[in-house]
Design a protein around this motif. Structure first.
Motif, PDB file in Angstrom:
ATOM      1  N   UNK A  11       7.028  12.084   0.352  1.00 28.08           N
ATOM      2  CA  UNK A  11       6.896  11.978   1.799  1.00 28.08           C
ATOM      3  C   UNK A  11       7.520  10.485   1.996  1.00 28.08           C
ATOM      4  N   UNK A  12       7.240   9.264   1.493  1.00 28.57           N
ATOM      5  CA  UNK A  12       7.833   7.944   1.467  1.00 28.57           C
ATOM      6  C   UNK A  12       9.161   7.778   1.093  1.00 28.57           C
ATOM      7  N   UNK A  13       9.617   8.554  -0.016  1.00 23.14           N
ATOM      8  CA  UNK A  13      10.795   8.179  -0.166  1.00 23.14           C
ATOM      9  C   UNK A  13      11.776   8.962   0.558  1.00 23.14           C
ATOM     10  N   UNK A  14      11.404  10.218   0.915  1.00 25.09           N
ATOM     11  CA  UNK A  14      12.401  10.946   1.734  1.00 25.09           C
ATOM     12  C   UNK A  14      12.500  10.421   3.347  1.00 25.09           C
ATOM     13  N   UNK A  15      11.307   9.565   3.608  1.00 24.05           N
ATOM     14  CA  UNK A  15      11.662   8.888   4.884  1.00 24.05           C
ATOM     15  C   UNK A  15      12.447   7.604   4.714  1.00 24.05           C
ATOM     16  N   UNK A  16      12.704   7.107   3.568  1.00 27.81           N
ATOM     17  CA  UNK A  16      13.893   6.203   3.349  1.00 27.81           C
ATOM     18  C   UNK A  16      15.268   6.863   3.180  1.00 27.81           C
ATOM     19  N   UNK A  17      15.329   7.899   2.337  1.00 27.79           N
ATOM     20  CA  UNK A  17      16.455   8.704   2.305  1.00 27.79           C
ATOM     21  C   UNK A  17      16.898   9.098   3.514  1.00 27.79           C
ATOM     22  N   UNK A  18      16.062   9.658   4.326  1.00 29.05           N
ATOM     23  CA  UNK A  18      16.646  10.120   5.365  1.00 29.05           C
ATOM     24  C   UNK A  18      17.509   9.139   6.265  1.00 29.05           C
ATOM     25  N   UNK A  19      16.819   7.902   6.403  1.00 29.60           N
ATOM     26  CA  UNK A  19      17.576   6.867   7.278  1.00 29.60           C
ATOM     27  C   UNK A  19      18.936   6.737   6.528  1.00 29.60           C
ATOM     28  N   UNK A  20      19.268   6.677   5.353  1.00 23.74           N
ATOM     29  CA  UNK A  20      20.296   6.506   4.570  1.00 23.74           C
ATOM     30  C   UNK A  20      21.447   7.688   5.014  1.00 23.74           C
ATOM     31  N   UNK A  21      20.848   8.907   4.917  1.00 19.46           N
ATOM     32  CA  UNK A  21      21.617  10.186   5.137  1.00 19.46           C
ATOM     33  C   UNK A  21      22.022  10.206   6.547  1.00 19.46           C
ATOM     34  N   UNK A  22      21.292   9.755   7.492  1.00 21.00           N
ATOM     35  CA  UNK A  22      21.401   9.730   8.836  1.00 21.00           C
ATOM     36  C   UNK A  22      22.597   8.699   9.107  1.00 21.00           C
ATOM     37  N   UNK A  23      22.842   7.532   8.335  1.00 25.86           N
ATOM     38  CA  UNK A  23      23.777   6.726   8.723  1.00 25.86           C
ATOM     39  C   UNK A  23      25.249   7.747   8.227  1.00 25.86           C
ATOM     40  N   UNK A  24      25.082   8.083   7.044  1.00 20.92           N
ATOM     41  CA  UNK A  24      26.381   8.984   6.383  1.00 20.92           C
ATOM     42  C   UNK A  24      26.583   9.996   7.529  1.00 20.92           C
ATOM     43  N   UNK A  25      25.814  10.727   8.330  1.00 24.45           N
ATOM     44  CA  UNK A  25      26.139  11.636   9.200  1.00 24.45           C
ATOM     45  C   UNK A  25      26.856  10.957  10.349  1.00 24.45           C
ATOM     46  N   UNK A  26      26.478   9.925  10.673  1.00 23.95           N
ATOM     47  CA  UNK A  26      26.924   9.212  12.075  1.00 23.95           C
ATOM     48  C   UNK A  26      28.278   8.459  11.587  1.00 23.95           C
ATOM     49  N   UNK A  27      28.759   8.152  10.229  1.00 22.95           N
ATOM     50  CA  UNK A  27      29.857   7.701   9.916  1.00 22.95           C
ATOM     51  C   UNK A  27      30.689   8.716   9.937  1.00 22.95           C
ATOM     52  N   UNK A  28      30.440  10.122   9.527  1.00 28.48           N
ATOM     53  CA  UNK A  28      31.195  11.251   9.536  1.00 28.48           C
ATOM     54  C   UNK A  28      31.599  11.487  10.837  1.00 28.48           C
TER      55      UNK A  28
END
Length: 397
Positions: free
Chosen positions: A194-211
């Protein structure tokens, strides 16, 4: 162009929200707030008490290398859970701010292509984290089977080597102790994801925005130098392209601010995880060499090794993807038809590309970059320590 309203928080944070709500760690609801606080305290008590009992066991078993190493890997794991959850609760305001940023207009999709970028990254993350969760739950189940399968001389043992204030040879004391240990370890597994996924989601959201920014850059229209275009139409295209470029740069700056805030929120958690992983992987390697091949303990340790490596890989892979996309974005900007644009367009593009020579790097502890080389470096360090400890253990035998 009008934005397509997408619920970015639900798209990227639905899994951790679902897990942490049921474990009392998510944002406190307006109703039943007191009961929710009490439930949160019980969940935290199950984790902190496990660490405390682990310390007692190690103190009593000090001098017995096998017992200490067998208990230490779980101590590092549980300490990591407690640290992460505590930091998550302390930084809850920052987490709320990040969720608010995710819903800002600049991050909203403007067409179906942008929606696909968001969906692709969120689905990919969900699949990777589901594998991590499945591996963690499999490991917990195998640990729970050890006292049943590996029972020797009819003597009952608990799943984990921690000090317990009950006698395992008596009922219902054994059942109470067994239930406490398994409940605590399953809760720990869900808290991890749960906690790790919350952090990873922020990083992947940044990836999606760069795309999405890349897609916007690719939509910059050509302005042919031939006489097919009228002067006013040509000027209109040039102006539209410059407006699009400025919009992309504002979007890029928003992504940088978002990632900086996400790093400020989670850098300590990830740093603790990366540094602790060296010790955990090293100790697990020692336990695997000591266990009989094919036994439940051997398979359980092997499964746990896969779980820890997948967790470590997830962080490094997501951080690496973010850095790669920030570097590709600079190349995409260079490939746009800048030579057909105005001088002001070219100046803005030049300054942006100079800024993008420094890629976006998500760092643990504001020091260790999350990347594939970091993943390999941690594995090398773990193996080096393992080789030394294994050699020392063999000499003592």
């Amino acid at each position: 162009m009008a934005a397509i309203v997408t619920d970015n928080v639900t798209l990227f944070l639905n899994l951790p929200r679902y897990i942490l709500v049921y474990l009392g760690i998510w944002l406190r609801p307006d109703n039943y707030a007191t009961l929710y606080r009490l439930y949160t305290a019980i969940i935290l008590l199950s984790q902190y008490s496990f660490v405390f009992l682990e310390f007692i066991y190690i103190a009593l078993a000090w001098g017995d290398m096998d017992a200490v190493t067998e208990a230490s890997f779980l101590l590092f794991t549980q300490a990591s859970v407690c640290f992460k959850v505590t930091r998550f609760l302390i930084n809850k305001k920052k987490f709320v701010d990040l969720m608010s940023l995710m819903e800002e207009e600049v991050f909203q999709a403007q067409n179906d292509r942008h929606v696909r970028c968001l969906l692709n990254q969120s689905v990919l993350l969900r699949r990777l984290c589901s594998f991590f969760l499945g591996s963690a739950l499999t490991t917990c189940t195998l640990w729970g089977l050890m006292p049943i399968v590996d029972r020797t001389d009819g003597e009952r043992i608990f799943p984990f080597l921690i000090w317990m204030p009950v006698n395992p040879q008596k009922s219902p004391e054994y059942e109470y102790g067994y239930f406490y240990q398994m409940a605590a370890i399953y809760i720990s597994a869900f808290l991890f994801i749960g906690v790790d996924n919350a952090a990873l989601s922020m990083i992947m959201f940044g990836c999606a925005q760069l795309e999405i920014i890349m897609d916007k850059i690719e939509q910059i229209k050509r302005v042919p130098m031939s006489g097919k275009l009228k002067k006013d139409e040509r000027e209109r295209l040039i102006q539209e392209n410059q407006v699009s470029l400025v919009e992309c740069l504002k979007h890029h700056q928003a992504v940088i601010r978002f990632i900086e805030k996400a790093e400020d929120t989670y850098h300590a958690n990830i740093f603790f995880q990366l540094t602790g992983s060296v010790a955990i992987i090293c100790i697990i390697g020692l336990r695997i060499t000591a266990a009989a091949p094919g036994s439940v303990q051997f398979i359980g340790m092997l499964s746990y090794m896969v779980t820890m490596l997948s967790q470590l890989f997830l962080y490094c892979w997501c951080g690496n993807e973010l850095t790669i996309r920030s570097e590709i974005l600079r190349e995409v900007m260079y490939l746009c038809p800048w030579h057909e644009q105005s001088n002001s367009f070219r100046k803005i593009l030049w300054m942006a590309m100079e800024r993008m020579k420094r890629p976006i790097i998500f760092k643990a502890g504001h020091y260790i970059p999350l990347s594939r080389p970091t993943f390999v470096a941690i594995l090398r360090s773990s193996y080096s320590y393992f080789a030394v400890l294994n050699q020392t253990q063999n000499k003592e035998k």
